[in-house]
Design an enzyme around this catalytic site. Structure first.
Site, PDB file in Angstrom:
ATOM      1  CB  CYS A   4       2.666  -4.919  17.107  1.00  0.00           C
ATOM      2  SG  CYS A   4       2.184  -3.708  16.211  1.00  0.00           S
TER       3      CYS A   4
ATOM      4  NE  ARG B  99       3.819 -11.424  15.094  1.00  0.00           N
ATOM      5  CZ  ARG B  99       2.882 -12.168  14.793  1.00  0.00           C
ATOM      6  NH1 ARG B  99       3.235 -13.266  14.096  1.00  0.00           N
ATOM      7  NH2 ARG B  99       1.275 -11.684  14.789  1.00  0.00           N
TER       8      ARG B  99
ATOM      9  CD1 TRP C 154       4.779  -2.615  10.101  1.00  0.00           C
ATOM     10  CD2 TRP C 154       2.575  -2.133  10.477  1.00  0.00           C
ATOM     11  NE1 TRP C 154       4.218  -2.231   8.860  1.00  0.00           N
ATOM     12  CE2 TRP C 154       2.952  -2.043   9.095  1.00  0.00           C
ATOM     13  CE3 TRP C 154       1.332  -2.131  10.874  1.00  0.00           C
ATOM     14  CZ2 TRP C 154       2.038  -1.561   8.050  1.00  0.00           C
ATOM     15  CZ3 TRP C 154       0.410  -1.809   9.804  1.00  0.00           C
ATOM     16  CH2 TRP C 154       0.711  -1.791   8.516  1.00  0.00           C
TER      17      TRP C 154
ATOM     18  CG  ASN D 135       0.445  -7.429  18.773  1.00  0.00           C
ATOM     19  OD1 ASN D 135       1.092  -6.629  18.934  1.00  0.00           O
ATOM     20  ND2 ASN D 135       0.895  -8.741  18.661  1.00  0.00           N
ATOM     21  N   GLY D 136      -3.233  -5.079  17.124  1.00  0.00           N
ATOM     22  CA  GLY D 136      -4.546  -5.183  16.711  1.00  0.00           C
ATOM     23  C   GLY D 136      -4.888  -3.697  16.733  1.00  0.00           C
TER      24      GLY D 136
ATOM     25  CD  GLU E  78       4.858 -13.804  -4.860  1.00  0.00           C
ATOM     26  OE1 GLU E  78       5.439 -13.805  -4.050  1.00  0.00           O
ATOM     27  OE2 GLU E  78       3.782 -13.299  -4.806  1.00  0.00           O
TER      28      GLU E  78
ATOM     29  CE  LYS F 260       7.830 -12.788  -2.322  1.00  0.00           C
ATOM     30  NZ  LYS F 260       6.713 -12.080  -2.318  1.00  0.00           N
TER      31      LYS F 260
ATOM     32  CD  GLU G 260       6.332  -8.261  -0.877  1.00  0.00           C
ATOM     33  OE1 GLU G 260       5.419  -8.500  -0.010  1.00  0.00           O
ATOM     34  OE2 GLU G 260       6.890  -9.077  -1.240  1.00  0.00           O
TER      35      GLU G 260
ATOM     36  CG  HIS H 240      -6.108  -4.803 -25.324  1.00  0.00           C
ATOM     37  ND1 HIS H 240      -7.120  -4.528 -26.438  1.00  0.00           N
ATOM     38  CD2 HIS H 240      -5.980  -6.116 -25.241  1.00  0.00           C
ATOM     39  CE1 HIS H 240      -7.338  -5.468 -26.964  1.00  0.00           C
ATOM     40  NE2 HIS H 240      -6.714  -6.635 -26.339  1.00  0.00           N
TER      41      HIS H 240
ATOM     42  CE  LYS I   2       6.519 -14.336   6.924  1.00  0.00           C
ATOM     43  NZ  LYS I   2       7.020 -14.547   5.434  1.00  0.00           N
TER      44      LYS I   2
END
Length: 605
Positions: free
Chosen positions: A2, A27, A75, A101-102, A482, A486, A489, A505, A600
């Site tokens: 946040c 954030r 968030w 935050n947390g 990666e 992307k 996301e 396999h 973020k």
């Protein structure tokens, strides 16, 4: 995850806080709120709103004035996004306001105790517990009220507290979630990220875990949660406010992709030593004798940083011939790992505050391990906790998904691998070869960016896919991981990445025309092996988009990238796949800078 911003001084506080929230919205962005007061005010005034900061701004009355305030963009962790669950949280008498935050790990236990004492909760959040604890304290100072509350809190927090009876101050505290003080001229700021401060001051103090601070308009002091005074020396932030602007781009992600030639140039600048075909990395705090004593390297990161660590491990093994591997920090810290004194541990985090990585660093330090940090933010928690390390100098990255910081982190690992290799067995000739390759990177990245229109057309063609497969071998596999991340996301298309050798396999069962495959096909000693994988896909009517150094006959489309040294090719092959994800998401109308459910800087477990 946040965002917190606060101010105390003489200016009208609401516009300052709203501006700060806009800069921190990356954030967290499912709700926001603001509370203000002033020395002559009778109490606290608050406005909250579900949604973006713009939704909060629309609710703020015209006569919403004050000179002290705290604000928050959220968030969600406890409780769905709503007006009520958004921060700040006030007690029933509207005297205490808290932004947080947390995560409070023992929130349910504390909530039950408070409810048994007759406290009525207005929200579903863990943060409201902190508010009631402070409000019910019988201590005579705000600092002591906050300290008493924190004694019973278990978990992580970055908090800012206001109290109507102490309206000449803001009290803040940190444990596992960043808190940064901004030092102005007869005014003080606080935020969870320097992005909210940089337009007003470049003098900052970063709190350590277990540290608190009291901010007044003309002064500040820092101390521990037990009350002992601490010494805080302001540092000057290198980044400028303009670094956080879009600079004519439609999104931060596009801006940050386009900045990569300059960003890579920065991470190389001043570090190359042509005389000895090596690099200068003084921040490692690791002399040649110690470097030669390393028997293994373990790299820890989360998400994109973990993928960068996978590429870094391959670079270290190939150039320095030291066994190296990468592991998600979130898994490492919970599996009771064997900590070997001959192993060098490297913690990777863009923000330098990623909680899982930071917790792994702290556990390793407790067990006597040597830990290096590879981070982007100077003065961040991991940078301070580590024995040494490297800054990747990517500059501020605002988009939730990482692009230029990922690239710079991989380049930083190439520098580290070269440094260790030249201390050990890498020849002068190979050292020169790698240095020449590193110097070519910025121009080659620019060359790839010039092909954006072609990649945009391909993205529009593949945007209709419900799912996509990404494959690569050895050096190409982390690139596939990666690129898959992307795409997930920002486009929300389901995507999976596999080593190309693993297709037969199991994953071949998925191949059909509706499932496109993106294949990483570098022109190296595994070229024919990779081409064999394309044959397997084509034989099952799969569509193929190859990223290669030359057109691939079996691929429906090929994005051709310039060739560098084999070791450095993964750096370049990731760039067009950033653009592919970007233009796929753009074609689908996604909110690219703020993808759903993500934030973020992940400062909670």
């Amino acid at each position: 995850m946040c965002g917190i911003v606060g101010y105390i001084g003489k200016r009208d506080v609401a516009p300052l806080l709203l501006e700060g929230l806009q800069r921190l919205e990356y954030r967290g962005y499912d709700s926001a709120g603001i509370v203000i007061t002033s020395p002559k005010a009778a109490g606290l005034k608050m406005v909250k709103a579900k949604g973006r900061v713009r939704d909060l701004e629309a609710r703020v009355p015209k006569r919403f004035t004050g000179t002290t305030g705290i604000a928050h963009t959220r968030w969600a962790t406890h409780g769905a996004p709503s007006d009520v669950n958004s921060h700040p949280h006030l007690d029933p008498e509207n005297k205490v306001a808290v932004v947080h935050n947390g995560i409070v790990d023992n929130a349910a236990e504390l909530r039950a105790k408070l409810e048994a004492d007759g406290v009525v909760f207005a929200s579903e959040t863990d943060t409201e517990v902190i508010t009631h604890l402070i409000a019910r304290s019988q201590a005579t100072t705000l600092e002591e009220k906050v300290r008493e509350a924190l004694k019973v809190i278990e978990g992580t927090y970055g908090i800012a507290v206001m109290h109507a009876d102490f309206n000449d101050r803001i009290v803040v505290a940190r444990n596992g979630s960043p808190v940064v003080l901004g030092i102005g001229e007869k005014e003080m700021f606080v935020a969870s990220d320097v992005a909210a401060l940089i337009a007003h001051t470049r003098q900052v103090v970063t709190l350590d875990d277990g540290e608190m601070a009291t901010l007044k308009a003309d002064d500040f002091r820092t101390y521990t949660t037990s009350g002992a005074s601490t010494t805080a020396t302001p540092e000057t932030v290198e980044w400028e406010a303009a670094s956080y602007d879009m600079g004519g781009h439609d999104t931060y992600m596009h801006k940050e992709i386009s900045e990569q030639p300059d960003a890579v140039d920065r991470v190389l600048r001043g570090r190359i030593d042509d005389r000895f075909s090596t690099v200068h990395l003084g921040g490692l705090n690791l002399d040649a004798r110690e470097a030669r004593g390393i028997r293994r390297i373990k790299i820890l990161g989360c998400g994109t940083s973990y993928h960068a660590g996978l590429i870094g491990a391959g670079l270290i093994e190939s150039m320095a011939r030291i066994p190296a591997d990468a592991e998600p920090a979130s898994e490492f810290r919970y599996r009771n790992p064997v900590v070997d004194p001959d192993t060098l541990y490297i913690a990777v985090s863009q923000s330098g505050e990623t909680y899982d990585v930071l917790a792994a660093v702290q556990e390793l330090k407790r067990k006597g391990a040597r830990v290096l940090g590879v981070v982007n933010v100077v003065g961040s928690a991991i940078a301070r906790e580590a024995d040494g390390g490297m800054y990747v100098h990517a500059g501020p990255e605002v988009c939730v998904v990482s692009t230029k910081c990922f690239t710079n982190t991989v380049v930083a690992f190439a520098l580290l691998a070269l440094h260790l290799g030249r201390i050990r067995d890498l020849s002068v000739t190979d050292g020169k070869r790698i240095i020449e390759g590193l110097r070519r990177l910025p121009a080659q990245i620019s060359e790839i960016l010039e092909s954006e229109d072609e990649i945009k057309k391909l993205a529009q063609e593949y945007a209709g896919a419900q799912s996509m497969m990404f494959i690569g071998r050895v050096r190409g596999y982390p690139v596939a991981l990666e690129a898959s991340l992307k795409l997930k996301e920002i486009s929300y298309i389901h995507a999976e990445a596999y080593p190309a050798s693993e297709l037969k396999h199991g994953p071949l069962a998925l191949i059909e025309p509706a499932l496109p495959t993106v294949a990483i096909v570098p022109d190296d000693d595994l070229l024919e092996k990779n081409r064999a994988a394309l044959e397997e896909i084509k034989a099952r009517s799969g569509r193929i988009l190859a990223v290669a150094h030359q057109p691939q006959e079996k691929a429906d489309h090929t994005i051709v990238v310039p060739k560098n040294e084999d070791e450095l090719d993964p750096i370049l092959m990731g760039i067009p796949l950033q653009l592919l994800a970007y233009h796929t998401a753009l074609a689908m109308g996604r909110d690219i800078d703020k993808p759903r459910n993500l934030a973020k800087s992940v400062t909670v477990e």
